[in-house]
Design a protein around this motif. Structure first.
Motif, PDB file in Angstrom:
ATOM      1  N   GLY A  53     -10.331   8.289  64.152  1.00  0.00           N
ATOM      2  CA  GLY A  53      -9.594   7.378  63.285  1.00  0.00           C
ATOM      3  C   GLY A  53      -9.319   8.059  61.958  1.00  0.00           C
ATOM      4  O   GLY A  53      -9.659   9.231  61.770  1.00  0.00           O
ATOM      5  N   THR A  54      -8.698   7.328  61.030  1.00  0.00           N
ATOM      6  CA  THR A  54      -8.472   7.873  59.692  1.00  0.00           C
ATOM      7  C   THR A  54      -9.053   6.937  58.652  1.00  0.00           C
ATOM      8  O   THR A  54      -9.087   5.716  58.831  1.00  0.00           O
ATOM      9  CB  THR A  54      -6.964   8.073  59.392  1.00  0.00           C
ATOM     10  OG1 THR A  54      -6.281   6.836  59.549  1.00  0.00           O
ATOM     11  CG2 THR A  54      -6.363   9.127  60.290  1.00  0.00           C
ATOM     12  N   LEU A  55      -9.534   7.518  57.584  1.00  0.00           N
ATOM     13  CA  LEU A  55     -10.070   6.778  56.447  1.00  0.00           C
ATOM     14  C   LEU A  55      -9.564   7.417  55.174  1.00  0.00           C
ATOM     15  O   LEU A  55      -9.132   8.570  55.174  1.00  0.00           O
ATOM     16  CB  LEU A  55     -11.604   6.737  56.481  1.00  0.00           C
ATOM     17  CG  LEU A  55     -12.388   8.060  56.424  1.00  0.00           C
ATOM     18  CD1 LEU A  55     -12.490   8.628  55.014  1.00  0.00           C
ATOM     19  CD2 LEU A  55     -13.770   7.848  56.993  1.00  0.00           C
ATOM     20  N   ARG A  56      -9.624   6.640  54.097  1.00  0.00           N
ATOM     21  CA  ARG A  56      -9.322   7.184  52.769  1.00  0.00           C
ATOM     22  C   ARG A  56     -10.645   7.287  52.024  1.00  0.00           C
ATOM     23  O   ARG A  56     -11.366   6.303  51.891  1.00  0.00           O
ATOM     24  CB  ARG A  56      -8.345   6.291  52.017  1.00  0.00           C
ATOM     25  CG  ARG A  56      -8.028   6.841  50.636  1.00  0.00           C
ATOM     26  CD  ARG A  56      -6.913   6.125  49.924  1.00  0.00           C
ATOM     27  NE  ARG A  56      -6.979   4.692  50.114  1.00  0.00           N
ATOM     28  CZ  ARG A  56      -5.967   3.858  49.900  1.00  0.00           C
ATOM     29  NH1 ARG A  56      -4.803   4.316  49.511  1.00  0.00           N
ATOM     30  NH2 ARG A  56      -6.104   2.576  50.080  1.00  0.00           N
ATOM     31  N   LEU A  57     -10.965   8.485  51.579  1.00  0.00           N
ATOM     32  CA  LEU A  57     -12.195   8.743  50.836  1.00  0.00           C
ATOM     33  C   LEU A  57     -11.860   8.918  49.370  1.00  0.00           C
ATOM     34  O   LEU A  57     -10.966   9.703  49.024  1.00  0.00           O
ATOM     35  CB  LEU A  57     -12.869  10.017  51.364  1.00  0.00           C
ATOM     36  CG  LEU A  57     -14.127  10.484  50.639  1.00  0.00           C
ATOM     37  CD1 LEU A  57     -15.285   9.516  50.891  1.00  0.00           C
ATOM     38  CD2 LEU A  57     -14.507  11.889  51.098  1.00  0.00           C
ATOM     39  N   THR A  58     -12.572   8.185  48.512  1.00  0.00           N
ATOM     40  CA  THR A  58     -12.423   8.346  47.069  1.00  0.00           C
ATOM     41  C   THR A  58     -13.704   8.958  46.531  1.00  0.00           C
ATOM     42  O   THR A  58     -14.772   8.351  46.621  1.00  0.00           O
ATOM     43  CB  THR A  58     -12.130   7.002  46.375  1.00  0.00           C
ATOM     44  OG1 THR A  58     -10.963   6.422  46.964  1.00  0.00           O
ATOM     45  CG2 THR A  58     -11.905   7.196  44.884  1.00  0.00           C
ATOM     46  N   THR A  59     -13.590  10.169  46.026  1.00  0.00           N
ATOM     47  CA  THR A  59     -14.726  10.881  45.433  1.00  0.00           C
ATOM     48  C   THR A  59     -14.539  10.923  43.921  1.00  0.00           C
ATOM     49  O   THR A  59     -13.492  10.563  43.402  1.00  0.00           O
ATOM     50  CB  THR A  59     -14.812  12.328  45.963  1.00  0.00           C
ATOM     51  OG1 THR A  59     -13.615  13.028  45.609  1.00  0.00           O
ATOM     52  CG2 THR A  59     -15.010  12.356  47.473  1.00  0.00           C
ATOM     53  N   THR A  60     -15.549  11.423  43.231  1.00  0.00           N
ATOM     54  CA  THR A  60     -15.466  11.665  41.793  1.00  0.00           C
ATOM     55  C   THR A  60     -15.271  13.158  41.590  1.00  0.00           C
ATOM     56  O   THR A  60     -16.048  13.970  42.121  1.00  0.00           O
ATOM     57  CB  THR A  60     -16.759  11.207  41.087  1.00  0.00           C
ATOM     58  OG1 THR A  60     -16.939   9.817  41.342  1.00  0.00           O
ATOM     59  CG2 THR A  60     -16.701  11.461  39.591  1.00  0.00           C
ATOM     60  N   GLY A  61     -14.228  13.541  40.873  1.00  0.00           N
ATOM     61  CA  GLY A  61     -13.943  14.956  40.633  1.00  0.00           C
ATOM     62  C   GLY A  61     -15.131  15.653  39.979  1.00  0.00           C
ATOM     63  O   GLY A  61     -15.686  15.152  39.004  1.00  0.00           O
ATOM     64  N   ARG A  63     -15.277  18.329  38.202  1.00  0.00           N
ATOM     65  CA  ARG A  63     -15.015  18.811  36.844  1.00  0.00           C
ATOM     66  C   ARG A  63     -14.397  17.740  35.964  1.00  0.00           C
ATOM     67  O   ARG A  63     -14.744  17.601  34.801  1.00  0.00           O
ATOM     68  CB  ARG A  63     -14.111  20.033  36.888  1.00  0.00           C
ATOM     69  CG  ARG A  63     -14.825  21.246  37.468  1.00  0.00           C
ATOM     70  CD  ARG A  63     -13.976  22.479  37.363  1.00  0.00           C
ATOM     71  NE  ARG A  63     -12.974  22.456  38.419  1.00  0.00           N
ATOM     72  CZ  ARG A  63     -12.685  23.491  39.174  1.00  0.00           C
ATOM     73  NH1 ARG A  63     -13.292  24.632  38.985  1.00  0.00           N
ATOM     74  NH2 ARG A  63     -11.771  23.398  40.112  1.00  0.00           N
ATOM     75  N   SER A  64     -13.459  16.955  36.535  1.00  0.00           N
ATOM     76  CA  SER A  64     -12.727  15.977  35.733  1.00  0.00           C
ATOM     77  C   SER A  64     -13.476  14.656  35.569  1.00  0.00           C
ATOM     78  O   SER A  64     -13.250  13.938  34.602  1.00  0.00           O
ATOM     79  CB  SER A  64     -11.371  15.679  36.380  1.00  0.00           C
ATOM     80  OG  SER A  64     -11.559  14.949  37.593  1.00  0.00           O
ATOM     81  N   GLY A  65     -14.318  14.317  36.546  1.00  0.00           N
ATOM     82  CA  GLY A  65     -14.973  13.013  36.541  1.00  0.00           C
ATOM     83  C   GLY A  65     -14.031  11.886  36.942  1.00  0.00           C
ATOM     84  O   GLY A  65     -14.417  10.718  36.938  1.00  0.00           O
ATOM     85  N   GLN A  66     -12.801  12.228  37.325  1.00  0.00           N
ATOM     86  CA  GLN A  66     -11.789  11.239  37.695  1.00  0.00           C
ATOM     87  C   GLN A  66     -11.841  10.967  39.207  1.00  0.00           C
ATOM     88  O   GLN A  66     -12.229  11.836  39.985  1.00  0.00           O
ATOM     89  CB  GLN A  66     -10.390  11.748  37.330  1.00  0.00           C
ATOM     90  CG  GLN A  66     -10.199  11.962  35.856  1.00  0.00           C
ATOM     91  CD  GLN A  66     -10.362  10.668  35.073  1.00  0.00           C
ATOM     92  OE1 GLN A  66      -9.745   9.659  35.375  1.00  0.00           O
ATOM     93  NE2 GLN A  66     -11.230  10.696  34.072  1.00  0.00           N
ATOM     94  N   PRO A  67     -11.408   9.770  39.625  1.00  0.00           N
ATOM     95  CA  PRO A  67     -11.357   9.478  41.064  1.00  0.00           C
ATOM     96  C   PRO A  67     -10.340  10.384  41.762  1.00  0.00           C
ATOM     97  O   PRO A  67      -9.252  10.634  41.223  1.00  0.00           O
ATOM     98  CB  PRO A  67     -10.904   8.017  41.133  1.00  0.00           C
ATOM     99  CG  PRO A  67     -10.963   7.488  39.748  1.00  0.00           C
ATOM    100  CD  PRO A  67     -10.985   8.638  38.809  1.00  0.00           C
ATOM    101  N   HIS A 103     -21.121  14.941  43.476  1.00  0.00           N
ATOM    102  CA  HIS A 103     -21.295  13.492  43.270  1.00  0.00           C
ATOM    103  C   HIS A 103     -21.284  12.832  44.644  1.00  0.00           C
ATOM    104  O   HIS A 103     -20.218  12.433  45.129  1.00  0.00           O
ATOM    105  CB  HIS A 103     -20.152  12.917  42.415  1.00  0.00           C
ATOM    106  CG  HIS A 103     -19.993  13.575  41.089  1.00  0.00           C
ATOM    107  ND1 HIS A 103     -20.841  13.329  40.032  1.00  0.00           N
ATOM    108  CD2 HIS A 103     -19.081  14.481  40.651  1.00  0.00           C
ATOM    109  CE1 HIS A 103     -20.447  14.055  39.000  1.00  0.00           C
ATOM    110  NE2 HIS A 103     -19.393  14.763  39.350  1.00  0.00           N
ATOM    111  N   PRO A 104     -22.447  12.703  45.313  1.00  0.00           N
ATOM    112  CA  PRO A 104     -22.477  12.236  46.708  1.00  0.00           C
ATOM    113  C   PRO A 104     -22.036  10.790  46.931  1.00  0.00           C
ATOM    114  O   PRO A 104     -21.653  10.439  48.038  1.00  0.00           O
ATOM    115  CB  PRO A 104     -23.930  12.413  47.134  1.00  0.00           C
ATOM    116  CG  PRO A 104     -24.619  13.125  46.048  1.00  0.00           C
ATOM    117  CD  PRO A 104     -23.755  13.121  44.839  1.00  0.00           C
ATOM    118  N   ASP A 105     -22.083   9.945  45.911  1.00  0.00           N
ATOM    119  CA  ASP A 105     -21.670   8.557  46.099  1.00  0.00           C
ATOM    120  C   ASP A 105     -20.149   8.459  46.034  1.00  0.00           C
ATOM    121  O   ASP A 105     -19.516   9.026  45.145  1.00  0.00           O
ATOM    122  CB  ASP A 105     -22.308   7.641  45.059  1.00  0.00           C
ATOM    123  CG  ASP A 105     -23.817   7.524  45.259  1.00  0.00           C
ATOM    124  OD1 ASP A 105     -24.327   7.999  46.298  1.00  0.00           O
ATOM    125  OD2 ASP A 105     -24.487   6.963  44.381  1.00  0.00           O
TER     126      ASP A 105
END
Length: 166
Positions: A53-61, A63-67, A103-105
């Motif tokens: 299947g496909t999912l959208r993963l949102t991580t924390t950058g 270096r930037s700390g941005q999504p 940032h594992p979460d």
């Protein structure tokens, strides 16, 4: 199904053909644009027997700390979601995997909704078991992986709401 040694030996011979890198990158961008334009109604699907299947993963950058968002293939392993840090089988580690290590979460969005997860690398017997499951879905897995200079990480996304022992 052939054993790991046979598959790796075959991978050293004739490679399964991959599209040119620009085609892979253009597909990624198009898929993300479809997902964005449709408000998430198109572009995500559930895994089915013998299919990912496909999912959208949102991580924390890191270096930037941005999504940062990426669309990935996955399959379910109990309550966990499993994906590969493959970068389209290119040599570099994917940015989302580097971000997840720092940032594992993270947050995943599937057809069934969003959930908080913690990402980690599978190792040992767990990695071998999960790799074998991917190989059932993608018969060219060992061939594709042989193109990368480093071992491809099998990434487990564990739900944060599932506490151990209860």
């Amino acid at each position: 199904m052939s054993g790991d040694g046979e598959a790796r030996a075959a991978a050293r011979g004739r490679h399964t053909r991959l599209p040119p890198r620009w085609v892979i990158v253009a597909f990624w961008h198009g898929h993300r644009a479809l997902l964005r334009a449709s408000g998430g109604r198109l572009g995500l699907w559930r895994p089915r027997p013998g299919r990912w299947g496909t999912l959208r993963l949102t991580t924390t950058g890191r270096r930037s700390g941005q999504p940062r968002q990426v669309v990935l293939g996955y399959f379910e392993d109990g309550s966990n979601l499993v994906t590969m840090a493959m970068n389209g089988w290119g040599p570099a580690e994917p940015a989302w995997w580097l971000n997840l290590q720092a940032h594992p979460d993270a947050v995943v969005q599937t057809r069934d909704g969003a959930r908080q997860v913690r990402g980690r690398r599978a190792s040992g017997e767990e990695r071998e078991r999960l790799w074998s499951r991917w190989a059932e879905i993608d018969v060219n897995l060992d061939d594709y992986a042989a193109r990368r200079p480093t071992e491809t990480a099998v990434v487990v996304l564990e739900p944060l709401d599932a506490e151990p022992g209860g």
